[in-house]
Design an enzyme around this catalytic site. Structure first.
Site, mmCIF file in Angstrom:
data_model
loop_
_atom_site.group_PDB
_atom_site.id
_atom_site.type_symbol
_atom_site.label_atom_id
_atom_site.label_comp_id
_atom_site.label_asym_id
_atom_site.label_seq_id
_atom_site.Cartn_x
_atom_site.Cartn_y
_atom_site.Cartn_z
ATOM 1 N N GLY A 14 99.442 10.832 56.680
ATOM 2 C CA GLY A 14 99.832 11.524 57.912
ATOM 3 C C GLY A 14 98.787 12.555 58.337
ATOM 4 N N GLU A 58 97.285 18.667 38.963
ATOM 5 C CA GLU A 58 97.073 19.733 37.974
ATOM 6 C C GLU A 58 96.331 19.240 36.724
ATOM 7 O OE1 GLU A 58 99.854 18.350 39.025
ATOM 8 O OE2 GLU A 58 101.570 18.694 37.726
ATOM 9 N N CYS A 79 108.712 18.787 48.676
ATOM 10 C CA CYS A 79 109.576 19.768 49.336
ATOM 11 C C CYS A 79 110.856 20.036 48.539
ATOM 12 C CB CYS A 79 109.920 19.291 50.737
ATOM 13 S SG CYS A 79 110.667 17.662 50.739
ATOM 14 N N SER A 342 106.778 11.649 54.979
ATOM 15 C CA SER A 342 105.535 11.990 55.677
ATOM 16 C C SER A 342 105.771 13.110 56.701
ATOM 17 C CB SER A 342 104.965 10.723 56.314
ATOM 18 O OG SER A 342 103.692 10.983 56.849
#
Ligand SMILES: C[S@@+](CC[C@H](N)C(=O)[O-])C[C@H]1O[C@@H](n2cnc3c(N)ncnc32)[C@H](O)[C@@H]1O
Length: 359
Positions: A14, A58, A79, A342
């Protein structure tokens, strides 16, 4: 010289499509990062020249980040730590670990990105991760602005309220940051003063959402049915034969059992609900269905006149251009999941243009 971009949490790209729409000259995505194999297949199908790193962010070495030498880092981290369904654990949620790693990493980089763009759910602004991010940016000398925006404001009939952060590393010290040393000293004694979120982008023609007495904006009810928003039919596949439409028809069971919880709209309407990754799997709160003929609530919904939006139509509403396609191996269910994860390409393109050219 090329404008170099690193795309973190790249999904189906996106951010990359938004970069192209923003018209940034000579732009080059030097690397993208995501652990989802299905998303990466879609990304590579659309952008075969980009190296996609299928690794935990990470877990990558510092030298790899140094070597990026990117002008812009785009980030749309998971999220779930910031949603009600995800229990809003913020930085305590293991799924925020990689983003906290990036925030920390920024301080260690000899060659810092000049621009940053972060996208997340609207609840991110209430999280402790936001405070960690802003404190770090202020300490490093970034100037930043935060937005909560909805594509309805750009006359697109799709609701997707999201948080965005734009940051720029100026050569002169920014007004919202003290010098690095000062900031570190003050940090313990002073709570970071969180700036106000903005709801329109400077220089962009957008519908201003109405606010209540406390200043809270209601994007959906405030803009739904606004004449300035385009009709849904402009985003529909016009050449869908009856046979093509068959896989998208609502089953008799769904029509009977979930009729009252589903959001159903007509092609003439000027809104659709946010399409989430559970679209077509769950009836409630995952996106709108289409009633092709008659009046919703008055005329009966039948298998013939009611269907889901196709993945192509969801992509259209989210601002993906016609050249975006899924590989033949991606199922419709996977397509909905990936699109639901997205972002609104149209909103991000407007923000990128502002960030790089005017902020
Ligand atoms: C909200 S989605 C971003 C979607 C993307 N902006 C797009 O346009 O499709 C978050 C993405 O982060 C990826 N992800 C989550 N944790 C990750 C990690 N530790 N390292 C790399 N990618 C990760 C997920 O696989 C998911 O695709």
């Amino acid at each position: 010289m090329a404008f170099r971009v690193a795309e973190f949490y790249s999904g189906i790209g996106g951010m990359h499509f938004a970069l192209k729409e923003a018209g940034i000259p000579d732009v080059k995505v030097v690397r993208s990062f995501d652990i989802n194999t299905v998303a990466n297949e879609v990304y590579k199908h659309n952008f075969p020249d980009v190296t996609v790193m299928q690794r935990n962010i990470e877990a990558l070495p510092m030298s790899m980040y140094e070597a990026l030498r990117a002008d812009l880092w785009t980030m749309s981290p998971p999220c779930q730590p910031y949603t009600r369904q995800g229990h809003q654990k913020g930085s305590e949620d293991p799924r925020s670990k990689s983003f906290l790693f990036i925030i920390d990493l920024l301080a260690k980089l000899a060659c810092k990105p000049r621009f940053l763009l972060v996208e997340n759910v609207a609840g991110f602004d209430k999280s402790d991760t936001r405070a960690v991010l802003l404190r770090q940016l202020a300490r490093l000398g970034y100037r930043f602005e935060e937005y909560v925006l909805n594509p309805l404001q750009l006359s697109i009939p799709n609701s997707r309220t999201r948080y965005y952060l734009l940051a720029k590393l100026d050569s002169s010290p920014p007004s919202n940051a003290s010098s690095a040393g000062d900031a570190e000293e003050k940090e313990e004694e002073e709570e970071l003063e969180l700036p106000n979120l903005r709801h329109t982008v400077p220089g962009v023609d957008m519908i201003q959402p109405p606010a209540d007495a406390e200043g809270r904006v209601d994007f959906e009810r405030g803009i739904w049915h606004h004449d300035g928003v385009r009709q849904v039919k402009q985003y529909m596949e016009t050449d869908l034969s009856s046979e093509d439409a068959e896989p998208f028809r609502l089953s008799a069971k769904v029509l009977e059992k979930y009729d009252y919880v589903m959001d159903v709209i007509t092609p003439e309407d000027r809104r659709t609900c946010c399409f989430t990754k559970g679209y077509t799997k769950y009836a409630e709160g995952t996106g709108s269905a289409l009633q092709l003929t008659g009046v919703v609530g008055k005329d009966p919904k039948t298998r013939e006149n009611t269907r889901y939006f196709t993945p192509r139509e969801v992509a259209n509403l989210m601002g993906f251009p016609a050249e975006f396609t899924f590989p033949a191996t991606t199922s419709n269910r996977q397509g909905y999941r990936l699109l639901g994860n997205s972002l609104s390409v149209s909103v991000v393109a407007v923000l990128m243009d502002y960030l790089v050219h005017r902020m």
